[in-house]
Design a protein around this motif. Sequence first.
Motif, PDB file in Angstrom:
ATOM      1  N   GLY A   1       0.806  -1.210   0.000  1.00  0.00           N
ATOM      2  CA  GLY A   1       0.000   0.000   0.000  1.00  0.00           C
ATOM      3  C   GLY A   1       0.836   1.255   0.000  1.00  0.00           C
ATOM      4  N   TRP A   2       0.183   2.366  -0.177  1.00  0.00           N
ATOM      5  CA  TRP A   2       0.856   3.661  -0.212  1.00  0.00           C
ATOM      6  C   TRP A   2       0.253   4.637   0.788  1.00  0.00           C
ATOM      7  CZ3 TRP A   2      -2.716   1.896  -3.635  1.00  0.00           C
ATOM      8  CH2 TRP A   2      -3.852   2.646  -3.813  1.00  0.00           C
ATOM      9  N   ARG A   3      -0.897   4.305   1.350  1.00  0.00           N
ATOM     10  CA  ARG A   3      -1.591   5.237   2.233  1.00  0.00           C
ATOM     11  C   ARG A   3      -1.183   5.046   3.685  1.00  0.00           C
ATOM     12  NH1 ARG A   3      -7.904   5.178   0.619  1.00  0.00           N
ATOM     13  NH2 ARG A   3      -7.906   6.984   1.997  1.00  0.00           N
ATOM     14  N   THR A   4      -1.051   6.160   4.380  1.00  0.00           N
ATOM     15  CA  THR A   4      -0.905   6.138   5.828  1.00  0.00           C
ATOM     16  C   THR A   4      -2.211   6.649   6.401  1.00  0.00           C
ATOM     17  OG1 THR A   4       1.477   6.474   5.751  1.00  0.00           O
ATOM     18  CG2 THR A   4       0.365   7.057   7.801  1.00  0.00           C
ATOM     19  N   ILE A   5      -2.850   5.843   7.211  1.00  0.00           N
ATOM     20  CA  ILE A   5      -4.115   6.212   7.833  1.00  0.00           C
ATOM     21  C   ILE A   5      -3.786   6.772   9.205  1.00  0.00           C
ATOM     22  CG2 ILE A   5      -6.400   5.393   8.545  1.00  0.00           C
ATOM     23  CD1 ILE A   5      -5.728   5.052   5.493  1.00  0.00           C
ATOM     24  N   TYR A   6      -4.251   7.978   9.474  1.00  0.00           N
ATOM     25  CA  TYR A   6      -3.925   8.683  10.707  1.00  0.00           C
ATOM     26  C   TYR A   6      -5.216   8.905  11.484  1.00  0.00           C
ATOM     27  CZ  TYR A   6      -1.308  12.025  13.601  1.00  0.00           C
ATOM     28  OH  TYR A   6      -0.699  12.672  14.639  1.00  0.00           O
ATOM     29  N   ILE A   7      -5.383   8.206  12.603  1.00  0.00           N
ATOM     30  CA  ILE A   7      -6.595   8.274  13.416  1.00  0.00           C
ATOM     31  C   ILE A   7      -6.358   9.270  14.547  1.00  0.00           C
ATOM     32  CG2 ILE A   7      -8.229   6.957  14.821  1.00  0.00           C
ATOM     33  CD1 ILE A   7      -8.105   5.991  11.899  1.00  0.00           C
ATOM     34  N   THR A   8      -7.155  10.348  14.576  1.00  0.00           N
ATOM     35  CA  THR A   8      -6.955  11.398  15.580  1.00  0.00           C
ATOM     36  C   THR A   8      -8.173  11.616  16.463  1.00  0.00           C
ATOM     37  OG1 THR A   8      -7.706  13.088  14.036  1.00  0.00           O
ATOM     38  CG2 THR A   8      -5.328  12.653  14.125  1.00  0.00           C
ATOM     39  N   GLN A   9      -9.263  10.917  16.186  1.00  0.00           N
ATOM     40  CA  GLN A   9     -10.468  11.112  16.982  1.00  0.00           C
ATOM     41  C   GLN A   9     -11.038   9.770  17.414  1.00  0.00           C
ATOM     42  OE1 GLN A   9     -13.775  12.736  14.767  1.00  0.00           O
ATOM     43  NE2 GLN A   9     -12.985  11.909  12.851  1.00  0.00           N
ATOM     44  N   LYS A  10     -11.993   9.821  18.327  1.00  0.00           N
ATOM     45  CA  LYS A  10     -12.649   8.616  18.812  1.00  0.00           C
ATOM     46  C   LYS A  10     -13.185   7.826  17.626  1.00  0.00           C
ATOM     47  CE  LYS A  10     -16.407   7.229  21.847  1.00  0.00           C
ATOM     48  NZ  LYS A  10     -17.483   7.718  22.714  1.00  0.00           N
TER      49      LYS A  10
ATOM     50  N   GLN B   1      -4.418  -0.811  -0.216  1.00  0.00           N
ATOM     51  CA  GLN B   1      -4.033   0.591  -0.310  1.00  0.00           C
ATOM     52  C   GLN B   1      -3.272   1.076   0.929  1.00  0.00           C
ATOM     53  OE1 GLN B   1      -7.477   3.045  -0.999  1.00  0.00           O
ATOM     54  NE2 GLN B   1      -7.896   2.140  -3.002  1.00  0.00           N
ATOM     55  N   ILE B   2      -3.274   0.285   1.995  1.00  0.00           N
ATOM     56  CA  ILE B   2      -2.749   0.750   3.286  1.00  0.00           C
ATOM     57  C   ILE B   2      -1.319   0.266   3.510  1.00  0.00           C
ATOM     58  CG2 ILE B   2      -3.104   0.783   5.782  1.00  0.00           C
ATOM     59  CD1 ILE B   2      -6.071   0.093   5.229  1.00  0.00           C
ATOM     60  N   ASN B   3      -0.446   1.197   3.829  1.00  0.00           N
ATOM     61  CA  ASN B   3       0.920   0.890   4.216  1.00  0.00           C
ATOM     62  C   ASN B   3       1.049   0.893   5.740  1.00  0.00           C
ATOM     63  OD1 ASN B   3       3.799   0.540   3.921  1.00  0.00           O
ATOM     64  ND2 ASN B   3       3.990   2.683   4.475  1.00  0.00           N
ATOM     65  N   CYS B   4       0.409   1.867   6.381  1.00  0.00           N
ATOM     66  CA  CYS B   4       0.605   2.073   7.809  1.00  0.00           C
ATOM     67  C   CYS B   4      -0.645   2.718   8.408  1.00  0.00           C
ATOM     68  CB  CYS B   4       1.819   2.972   8.014  1.00  0.00           C
ATOM     69  SG  CYS B   4       2.167   3.396   9.723  1.00  0.00           S
ATOM     70  N   ILE B   5      -0.942   2.365   9.658  1.00  0.00           N
ATOM     71  CA  ILE B   5      -2.020   3.013  10.408  1.00  0.00           C
ATOM     72  C   ILE B   5      -1.395   3.607  11.660  1.00  0.00           C
ATOM     73  CG2 ILE B   5      -4.197   2.705  11.644  1.00  0.00           C
ATOM     74  CD1 ILE B   5      -4.693   0.238   9.846  1.00  0.00           C
ATOM     75  N   VAL B   6      -1.597   4.893  11.867  1.00  0.00           N
ATOM     76  CA  VAL B   6      -1.117   5.569  13.070  1.00  0.00           C
ATOM     77  C   VAL B   6      -2.345   5.904  13.906  1.00  0.00           C
ATOM     78  CG1 VAL B   6       0.123   7.546  14.015  1.00  0.00           C
ATOM     79  CG2 VAL B   6       0.866   6.525  11.852  1.00  0.00           C
TER      80      VAL B   6
END
Length: 169
Positions: free
Chosen positions: A2-11, A36-41
């Motif tokens: 994947g190439w996308r970094t998913i960044y979770i900042t809320q509940k 599509q996902i490389n990383c989830i933060v």
Amino acid sequence: MGWRTIYITQKAKLSYKTNHLLIQTDMDLKQIPFHQINCIVIATTQSVITGYLISQLIENNIKVIFCSQNRNPCAELNGYYNNIQRNQNIEDQISWSITSKQELWTYIVKNKIENQIALMERGNLDTSDIVTEYSSMQPNDSTNREAVIAKKYFPALFNEDFTRVLIPK
């Protein structure tokens, strides 16, 4: 990969459905295909992640980084069996010749300094001192131009009183 970094900042509730990451918030539901996902933060402590999703992320070599309350990374998920390629890459890099390592280091430092110069130019800042230092760069940065340039770059970018020392709160 994947190439996308998913960044979770809320509940949010993170779960799995047919090779997709589901992100459910109070207002929305998103589905993102694993390919599509490389990383989830996960940069909030108010999120929930299901165990099944964790196992599927590991099986699909998707890195998950957890952050503390101040949003600094504090943990990372690593599977037991899917790090074979990563370990092989590390072993390969360790076995490189000294000359290859020095060439790579020179390339990295030069690229970093070129980016610093480009950023200063975008801000219409004087780059003459830094360009002069950069032009005297030696292989493997044996004369430590990176540190000399950093000492000039940060005050020019921020202000003369700037210091890179972290002061604890």
